[in-house]
Design an enzyme around this catalytic site. Structure first.
Site, PDB file in Angstrom:
ATOM      1  N   GLU A   1       8.601  16.084  15.847  1.00  0.00           N
ATOM      2  CA  GLU A   1       9.128  15.850  14.499  1.00  0.00           C
ATOM      3  C   GLU A   1       8.487  16.861  13.552  1.00  0.00           C
ATOM      4  OE1 GLU A   1       8.131  12.198  12.207  1.00  0.00           O
ATOM      5  OE2 GLU A   1      10.289  11.967  12.016  1.00  0.00           O
TER       6      GLU A   1
ATOM      7  N   LYS B   1       0.876  -1.178   0.000  1.00  0.00           N
ATOM      8  CA  LYS B   1       0.000   0.000   0.000  1.00  0.00           C
ATOM      9  C   LYS B   1       0.907   1.219   0.000  1.00  0.00           C
ATOM     10  CE  LYS B   1      -1.965   2.957   2.051  1.00  0.00           C
ATOM     11  NZ  LYS B   1      -1.708   4.382   1.707  1.00  0.00           N
TER      12      LYS B   1
HETATM   13  P1  NAI Z   1       1.202   8.550   7.987  1.00  0.00           P
HETATM   14  O1  NAI Z   1       1.867   7.745   9.032  1.00  0.00           O
HETATM   15  O2  NAI Z   1      -0.222   8.943   8.171  1.00  0.00           O
HETATM   16  O3  NAI Z   1       1.285   7.787   6.567  1.00  0.00           O
HETATM   17  C1  NAI Z   1       2.225   6.779   6.232  1.00  0.00           C
HETATM   18  C2  NAI Z   1       1.514   5.634   5.536  1.00  0.00           C
HETATM   19  O4  NAI Z   1       0.565   5.063   6.416  1.00  0.00           O
HETATM   20  C3  NAI Z   1       0.728   6.034   4.291  1.00  0.00           C
HETATM   21  O5  NAI Z   1       0.832   4.999   3.336  1.00  0.00           O
HETATM   22  C4  NAI Z   1      -0.691   6.131   4.807  1.00  0.00           C
HETATM   23  O6  NAI Z   1      -1.682   5.953   3.827  1.00  0.00           O
HETATM   24  C5  NAI Z   1      -0.716   4.993   5.802  1.00  0.00           C
HETATM   25  N1  NAI Z   1      -1.737   5.107   6.851  1.00  0.00           N
HETATM   26  C6  NAI Z   1      -2.241   6.235   7.412  1.00  0.00           C
HETATM   27  N2  NAI Z   1      -3.182   5.930   8.327  1.00  0.00           N
HETATM   28  C7  NAI Z   1      -3.276   4.566   8.347  1.00  0.00           C
HETATM   29  C8  NAI Z   1      -4.066   3.640   9.088  1.00  0.00           C
HETATM   30  N3  NAI Z   1      -4.963   4.050   9.982  1.00  0.00           N
HETATM   31  N4  NAI Z   1      -3.893   2.327   8.870  1.00  0.00           N
HETATM   32  C9  NAI Z   1      -2.983   1.907   7.970  1.00  0.00           C
HETATM   33  N5  NAI Z   1      -2.219   2.721   7.237  1.00  0.00           N
HETATM   34  C10 NAI Z   1      -2.355   4.041   7.419  1.00  0.00           C
HETATM   35  O7  NAI Z   1       2.105   9.818   7.748  1.00  0.00           O
HETATM   36  P2  NAI Z   1       1.677  11.201   7.054  1.00  0.00           P
HETATM   37  O8  NAI Z   1       0.328  11.616   7.537  1.00  0.00           O
HETATM   38  O9  NAI Z   1       1.879  11.060   5.601  1.00  0.00           O
HETATM   39  O10 NAI Z   1       2.765  12.174   7.642  1.00  0.00           O
HETATM   40  C11 NAI Z   1       2.608  12.751   8.942  1.00  0.00           C
HETATM   41  C12 NAI Z   1       3.923  12.830   9.655  1.00  0.00           C
HETATM   42  O11 NAI Z   1       4.439  11.532   9.877  1.00  0.00           O
HETATM   43  C13 NAI Z   1       5.042  13.524   8.880  1.00  0.00           C
HETATM   44  O12 NAI Z   1       4.951  14.913   8.960  1.00  0.00           O
HETATM   45  C14 NAI Z   1       6.241  12.973   9.602  1.00  0.00           C
HETATM   46  O13 NAI Z   1       6.442  13.641  10.818  1.00  0.00           O
HETATM   47  C15 NAI Z   1       5.836  11.530   9.884  1.00  0.00           C
HETATM   48  N6  NAI Z   1       6.359  10.595   8.861  1.00  0.00           N
HETATM   49  C16 NAI Z   1       7.475   9.862   9.151  1.00  0.00           C
HETATM   50  C17 NAI Z   1       8.041   9.049   8.186  1.00  0.00           C
HETATM   51  C18 NAI Z   1       9.270   8.247   8.475  1.00  0.00           C
HETATM   52  O14 NAI Z   1      10.140   8.179   7.663  1.00  0.00           O
HETATM   53  N7  NAI Z   1       9.337   7.571   9.586  1.00  0.00           N
HETATM   54  C19 NAI Z   1       7.497   8.958   6.826  1.00  0.00           C
HETATM   55  C20 NAI Z   1       6.273   9.703   6.648  1.00  0.00           C
HETATM   56  C21 NAI Z   1       5.755  10.503   7.634  1.00  0.00           C
END
Ligand code: NAI
Ligand code: MG
Length: 486
Positions: A386, A179
């Site tokens: 972050e 996904k």
């Molecule tokens: P997110 O954690 O919401 O999204 C990452 C992935 O998880 C995407 O594929 C999204 O569709 C999926 N996702 C979201 N909600 C889900 C759920 N309930 N169940 C299963 N999958 C789900 O991150 P987002 O909203 O894109 O970014 C928010 C913050 O997260 C960023 O500003 C950053 O601080 C952090 N982040 C950290 C990352 C890392 O490298 N560890 C990468 C991306 C975001």
């Protein structure tokens, strides 16, 4: 010129299909915010179909399960060759959908090839043991693929994240449902086509673009999924940990970002430390899980370092990601830009000293000025949260002991770094800092051979490294009763 977008549908059983609902969602070019494609929006029904395909492909009789391990290695190696063949195109597509500068996307594509080769090489190297068990028995262990794996990807390094999850899972003999992040589905779909071209049988790799609460959540709640590997926010990581235990007991690997401390000691080589510290937080517009977003500088060099850090940030060239001289591109989407700008405002309001930047650039695309705050205090929001944007927060400290305790005073624990010419400081810091990766006189260097993951709330489990396939394997003990007398 914009790269051609060849794939926008859902990939199941090596076929391209529309979403069962018929829905699509827009995907954008972060440089100007224009819509570049409509992508099939997968939801529960599509995840169900993808998991069914992956489950069939995992049956003991399937082509994939019957393949010799060395053939799995060769198939994945062939995929590495196709990746190398298409690296320039994939880099363009990555830059187009994520906004990262093209020079960085090219480096990422190159890394994707190297990481693939390394993970592929492990496909026929993992093995069990023979065990000197008590009693008249013969015991041995087998390492076997865990089953259907759900791989949920972030948008900040989409192609490399796909590789770092899918290739170890496949090398272990699993089948996968991927996904991709809703912001950046395009390179994942292109990689699906290349895996099929390499000869990966139908159903082994399935890719369902869509949103977190729809497709993502359906995957984490699916009873036939045995394992979830996720990279993204700490908030969603915690939701996934709960979901993973809701209908069955899924194994999970989580990589959840950080608030990584980088420490500059009085004895550091400043000519090296200043640019390292700058790149450590401004690379990829700050949208990096290991970004050095807490920069602790020792009091003896603090003023000089701050001056040079400001000069470094001012000189960063921000702009069109396709221009080879550009050093910083846009943020990937509007919410990410707004979140970072919000933290900049908090930094000002909470009393940090704004030295450079602090504003959005223009009103088209998602650009933010490289921003430097000095005199940051540990309890300010820009030092605790972050930000995921181009914001350098500089804090002052006096002693090594003090900075180790302050560095550890966070729930995060992904990475840390120290610049020093004193071996004792380097070793003490490396020993006591709570982080999954520590760099000394270096920052951000990652290799396929070195394990990567977080302490504390930065995650669960490790990716990369010689043992990385273990995240996709079960250990089975076989005990055979031997005749008592011969
Ligand atoms: P997110 O954690 O919401 O999204 C990452 C992935 O998880 C995407 O594929 C999204 O569709 C999926 N996702 C979201 N909600 C889900 C759920 N309930 N169940 C299963 N999958 C789900 O991150 P987002 O909203 O894109 O970014 C928010 C913050 O997260 C960023 O500003 C950053 O601080 C952090 N982040 C950290 C990352 C890392 O490298 N560890 C990468 C991306 C975001
Ligand atoms: Mg989110």
């Amino acid at each position: 010129m914009a790269p051609e977008i060849k794939y926008t549908k859902i990939f199941i059983d090596n076929q391209w299909v529309d979403a069962k609902s018929g829905k699509t969602f827009d995907t954008y070019y972060p440089h100007d915010g224009s819509v570049i494609a409509k992508v099939a929006e997968g939801d529960k029904a599509d995840i169900d179909a993808a998991v069914d395909a992956a489950k069939r492909a995992f049956h003991r009789n399937s082509e994939w399960r019957q393949l010799d391990a060395s053939q799995r290695r060769l198939t994945l190696d062939k995929f590495a060759g196709l990746l190398a063949r298409d690296a320039d195109y994939l880099a363009q597509l990555e830059s187009y959908n994520n906004g990262m500068v093209l020079t960085m996307a090219k480096m990422m594509a190159h890394s994707a090839v190297n990481f693939t080769k390394y993970f592929a090489s492990l496909a026929d190297k993992f093995q069990g043991n023979t065990i000197p068990a008590d009693g008249a028995v013969f015991s041995y262990t087998l390492k076997q693929p865990v089953g259907v794996c759900g791989l949920i990807l972030p948008w900040n390094a989409p192609m490399l994240m796909f590789i770092c999850k899918a290739i170890p899972a496949l090398a272990a003999g699993c089948t996968v449902v991927v996904k991709p992040a809703e912001q950046t589905p395009l390179t994942a779909l292109a990689l699906g086509a290349l895996l099929a071209e390499a000869g990966v049988p139908a159903g082994v790799v399935n890719i369902v673009p869509g949103f977190g609460p729809g497709a993502g959540s359906s995957l984490t709640h699916h009873a036939k999924v045995s394992k979830i590997s996720f990279t993204g926010s700490m908030e969603v990581g915690k939701i996934i940990q709960q979901a993973a235990g809701a209908v069955n007991l899924k194994r999970i690997t989580l990589e959840l970002g950080g608030k990584s401390p980088l420490v500059i000691m009085n004895d550091a080589d400043l000519a090296a430390a200043v640019p390292y510290a700058g790149r450590a937080v401004f690379a990829m517009s700050g949208q990096v899980c290991i970004a050095a977003s807490r920069l602790y500088v020792q009091s003896g060099i603090y003023d000089e370092f701050v001056k040079r850090a400001a000069e470094f940030a001012k000189a960063i060239k921000v702009g069109d990601p396709t221009d080879p001289t550009t050093q910083q591109g846009p943020q990937t989407d509007e919410p990410t830009m707004s979140k970072a700008l919000g933290y900049i405002e908090k930094g000002k309001a909470e009393g940090a000293k704004l030295l450079v930047g602090g504003k959005r650039i223009g009103n088209k695309g998602y650009y933010i000025e490289p921003t430097v705050f000095a005199d940051v205090k540990d309890n300010m929001s820009i030092a605790t949260d972050e930000i995921f944007g181009p914001v350098q927060s500089i804090l002052k400290f006096d002693t090594l002991e003090e900075v180790i305790d302050r560095a550890n005073n966070t729930n995060y624990g992904l990475a840390a770094g120290i610049f020093t010419t004193n071996i004792n400081s380097a070793l003490q810091f490396s020993k006591y800092v709570e982080a999954g990766t520590v760099w000394v006189n270096d920052y951000m260097t990652l290799a396929p051979q070195t394990p990567f993951g977080g302490f504390k709330d930065s995650g669960l489990g490790r990716e990369y490294g010689r043992d990385c396939l273990d995240a996709y394997l079960e250990v089975k003990t076989v005990t055979i009763n031997l005749p008592k007398k011969i």
